[in-house]
Design a protein around this motif. Structure first.
Motif, PDB file in Angstrom:
ATOM      1  N   GLY A 179      49.750   4.969  38.615  1.00 34.70           N
ATOM      2  CA  GLY A 179      50.417   4.348  39.757  1.00 34.70           C
ATOM      3  C   GLY A 179      51.579   3.448  39.384  1.00 34.70           C
ATOM      4  N   GLU A 180      51.750   3.146  38.111  1.00 36.14           N
ATOM      5  CA  GLU A 180      52.883   2.321  37.683  1.00 36.14           C
ATOM      6  C   GLU A 180      54.064   3.234  37.359  1.00 36.14           C
ATOM      7  OE1 GLU A 180      50.643  -1.519  35.686  1.00 36.14           O
ATOM      8  OE2 GLU A 180      51.486  -0.008  34.368  1.00 36.14           O
ATOM      9  N   THR A 181      55.232   2.816  37.766  1.00 41.33           N
ATOM     10  CA  THR A 181      56.413   3.645  37.514  1.00 41.33           C
ATOM     11  C   THR A 181      56.993   3.403  36.132  1.00 41.33           C
ATOM     12  OG1 THR A 181      57.807   1.980  38.562  1.00 41.33           O
ATOM     13  CG2 THR A 181      57.001   3.785  39.956  1.00 41.33           C
ATOM     14  N   GLU A 182      56.795   2.202  35.579  1.00 47.58           N
ATOM     15  CA  GLU A 182      57.339   1.878  34.260  1.00 47.58           C
ATOM     16  C   GLU A 182      56.225   1.379  33.349  1.00 47.58           C
ATOM     17  OE1 GLU A 182      61.769   0.171  34.688  1.00 47.58           O
ATOM     18  OE2 GLU A 182      60.212  -1.152  35.463  1.00 47.58           O
ATOM     19  N   SER A 183      56.377   1.653  32.071  1.00 56.14           N
ATOM     20  CA  SER A 183      55.414   1.134  31.097  1.00 56.14           C
ATOM     21  C   SER A 183      55.723  -0.340  30.834  1.00 56.14           C
ATOM     22  CB  SER A 183      55.512   1.925  29.794  1.00 56.14           C
ATOM     23  OG  SER A 183      56.726   1.627  29.129  1.00 56.14           O
ATOM     24  N   TRP A 184      54.779  -1.009  30.176  1.00 54.27           N
ATOM     25  CA  TRP A 184      55.008  -2.419  29.834  1.00 54.27           C
ATOM     26  C   TRP A 184      56.164  -2.562  28.858  1.00 54.27           C
ATOM     27  CZ3 TRP A 184      51.880  -7.224  29.916  1.00 54.27           C
ATOM     28  CH2 TRP A 184      51.170  -7.320  31.113  1.00 54.27           C
ATOM     29  N   THR A 185      56.339  -1.591  27.991  1.00 55.48           N
ATOM     30  CA  THR A 185      57.446  -1.644  27.040  1.00 55.48           C
ATOM     31  C   THR A 185      58.765  -1.600  27.786  1.00 55.48           C
ATOM     32  OG1 THR A 185      56.088  -0.531  25.389  1.00 55.48           O
ATOM     33  CG2 THR A 185      58.463  -0.513  25.031  1.00 55.48           C
ATOM     34  N   THR A 186      58.878  -0.707  28.751  1.00 56.60           N
ATOM     35  CA  THR A 186      60.117  -0.580  29.519  1.00 56.60           C
ATOM     36  C   THR A 186      60.342  -1.808  30.395  1.00 56.60           C
ATOM     37  OG1 THR A 186      59.801   1.801  29.582  1.00 56.60           O
ATOM     38  CG2 THR A 186      61.371   0.875  31.150  1.00 56.60           C
ATOM     39  N   ARG A 187      59.280  -2.263  31.048  1.00 57.47           N
ATOM     40  CA  ARG A 187      59.425  -3.351  32.015  1.00 57.47           C
ATOM     41  C   ARG A 187      59.538  -4.726  31.368  1.00 57.47           C
ATOM     42  NH1 ARG A 187      54.915  -2.621  35.676  1.00 57.47           N
ATOM     43  NH2 ARG A 187      53.793  -3.944  34.253  1.00 57.47           N
ATOM     44  N   LEU A 188      58.713  -4.998  30.348  1.00 62.11           N
ATOM     45  CA  LEU A 188      58.659  -6.358  29.797  1.00 62.11           C
ATOM     46  C   LEU A 188      58.990  -6.450  28.306  1.00 62.11           C
ATOM     47  CD1 LEU A 188      55.445  -7.545  31.643  1.00 62.11           C
ATOM     48  CD2 LEU A 188      57.804  -8.134  32.179  1.00 62.11           C
ATOM     49  N   GLY A 189      59.282  -5.327  27.681  1.00 60.09           N
ATOM     50  CA  GLY A 189      59.649  -5.354  26.268  1.00 60.09           C
ATOM     51  C   GLY A 189      58.474  -5.588  25.338  1.00 60.09           C
ATOM     52  N   VAL A 190      57.251  -5.315  25.806  1.00 60.03           N
ATOM     53  CA  VAL A 190      56.045  -5.545  25.002  1.00 60.03           C
ATOM     54  C   VAL A 190      55.462  -4.197  24.587  1.00 60.03           C
ATOM     55  CG1 VAL A 190      53.681  -6.422  25.072  1.00 60.03           C
ATOM     56  CG2 VAL A 190      55.527  -7.712  26.139  1.00 60.03           C
ATOM     57  N   GLU A 191      55.146  -4.067  23.304  1.00 63.25           N
ATOM     58  CA  GLU A 191      54.516  -2.855  22.791  1.00 63.25           C
ATOM     59  C   GLU A 191      53.069  -3.175  22.422  1.00 63.25           C
ATOM     60  OE1 GLU A 191      55.001   0.313  19.121  1.00 63.25           O
ATOM     61  OE2 GLU A 191      56.443  -1.301  19.348  1.00 63.25           O
ATOM     62  N   VAL A 192      52.128  -2.443  23.014  1.00 61.93           N
ATOM     63  CA  VAL A 192      50.711  -2.625  22.709  1.00 61.93           C
ATOM     64  C   VAL A 192      50.394  -1.786  21.488  1.00 61.93           C
ATOM     65  CG1 VAL A 192      48.371  -2.316  23.550  1.00 61.93           C
ATOM     66  CG2 VAL A 192      50.161  -3.086  25.106  1.00 61.93           C
ATOM     67  N   VAL A 193      49.955  -2.443  20.428  1.00 63.83           N
ATOM     68  CA  VAL A 193      49.673  -1.759  19.168  1.00 63.83           C
ATOM     69  C   VAL A 193      48.221  -1.295  19.124  1.00 63.83           C
ATOM     70  CG1 VAL A 193      49.649  -2.002  16.671  1.00 63.83           C
ATOM     71  CG2 VAL A 193      51.426  -3.131  18.012  1.00 63.83           C
ATOM     72  N   ASP A 194      47.296  -2.155  19.539  1.00 61.92           N
ATOM     73  CA  ASP A 194      45.878  -1.817  19.436  1.00 61.92           C
ATOM     74  C   ASP A 194      45.070  -2.603  20.465  1.00 61.92           C
ATOM     75  OD1 ASP A 194      43.604  -0.612  18.430  1.00 61.92           O
ATOM     76  OD2 ASP A 194      43.437  -1.915  16.688  1.00 61.92           O
ATOM     77  N   VAL A 195      43.978  -1.993  20.914  1.00 58.91           N
ATOM     78  CA  VAL A 195      43.016  -2.663  21.792  1.00 58.91           C
ATOM     79  C   VAL A 195      41.644  -2.432  21.189  1.00 58.91           C
ATOM     80  CG1 VAL A 195      41.939  -2.659  24.073  1.00 58.91           C
ATOM     81  CG2 VAL A 195      44.400  -2.375  23.877  1.00 58.91           C
ATOM     82  N   ARG A 196      40.880  -3.496  21.023  1.00 60.04           N
ATOM     83  CA  ARG A 196      39.535  -3.395  20.455  1.00 60.04           C
ATOM     84  C   ARG A 196      38.534  -4.133  21.319  1.00 60.04           C
ATOM     85  NH1 ARG A 196      39.574  -1.501  14.907  1.00 60.04           N
ATOM     86  NH2 ARG A 196      41.484  -0.288  14.971  1.00 60.04           N
ATOM     87  N   LEU A 197      37.319  -3.607  21.328  1.00 62.54           N
ATOM     88  CA  LEU A 197      36.222  -4.313  21.976  1.00 62.54           C
ATOM     89  C   LEU A 197      35.542  -5.155  20.913  1.00 62.54           C
ATOM     90  CD1 LEU A 197      34.734  -1.440  24.121  1.00 62.54           C
ATOM     91  CD2 LEU A 197      36.280  -3.240  24.815  1.00 62.54           C
ATOM     92  N   LEU A 198      35.428  -6.437  21.171  1.00 61.79           N
ATOM     93  CA  LEU A 198      34.838  -7.342  20.197  1.00 61.79           C
ATOM     94  C   LEU A 198      33.350  -7.551  20.427  1.00 61.79           C
ATOM     95  CD1 LEU A 198      37.592 -10.095  20.079  1.00 61.79           C
ATOM     96  CD2 LEU A 198      37.278  -8.167  18.534  1.00 61.79           C
ATOM     97  N   ARG A 199      32.969  -7.673  21.679  1.00 64.21           N
ATOM     98  CA  ARG A 199      31.587  -8.043  21.958  1.00 64.21           C
ATOM     99  C   ARG A 199      31.157  -7.544  23.324  1.00 64.21           C
ATOM    100  NH1 ARG A 199      30.247 -14.154  21.229  1.00 64.21           N
ATOM    101  NH2 ARG A 199      30.828 -13.498  19.160  1.00 64.21           N
TER     102      ARG A 199
END
Length: 161
Positions: free
Chosen positions: A92-112
């Motif tokens: 549903g989003e037209t732009e990615s976070w990189t395009t919209r806010l200049g942020v690149e998500v490198v990794d997501v981890r579950l800690l607990r």
């Protein structure tokens, strides 16, 4: 369940071409949209928690905690990957976070994964109750087997007498 996750992120690298106007470069979008590292971390953490909650709704606890044989990714690993993909650009989003806010998500981890402190006694009592039921089933099956063996032995003894 209480789920804690961590996210690795950075300001997206700029394209190597010189035709990109300065206003469209990731670092400028980051400074315009998020202004500081602290604000960025707050927004990222909020979005991460929202996505974790949404994605967790599609999985059962049994599925998530079932061990995996071989080299297949674990359910928690697959869940982390789904959250990362949704983080980059949710449906549903037209732009990615990189395009919209200049942020690149490198990794997501579950800690607990843990139960809320208020629920822990009830959860542990339920676990004990289930173990008691299982033990009772084993005991009753053992007693039935014992009765069968004794009756056969008694019958055999009477036949021999």
């Amino acid at each position: 369940l209480v789920v804690q996750g961590a996210i690795g992120w950075r300001i997206a690298p700029s394209a190597d071409d010189t035709t990109t106007p300065p206003a469209d470069r990731p670092v400028v979008r980051f400074l315009r949209g998020l202004q500081s590292r602290e604000l960025a971390e707050g927004r990222l953490a909020s979005r991460l928690q929202s996505l974790l909650t949404t994605e967790f709704a599609h999985w059962s606890l049994t599925e998530l905690l079932t061990p995996v044989e071989g080299t297949a990714p674990s359910p928690l690993g697959r869940l982390s990957e789904q959250v990362r993909n949704s983080f980059v650009q949710a449906a549903g989003e037209t732009e990615s976070w990189t395009t919209r806010l200049g942020v690149e998500v490198v990794d997501v981890r579950l800690l607990r994964l843990q139960f809320p402190a208020a629920n822990q006694p009830a959860v542990y009592e339920r676990m004990r109750s289930e173990r008691r039921k299982m033990a009772e089933r084993y005991r009753s099956a053992g007693q039935a087997e014992s009765t069968l063996i004794r009756s056969q032995a008694d019958r055999r003894a009477r036949e021999l007498e």
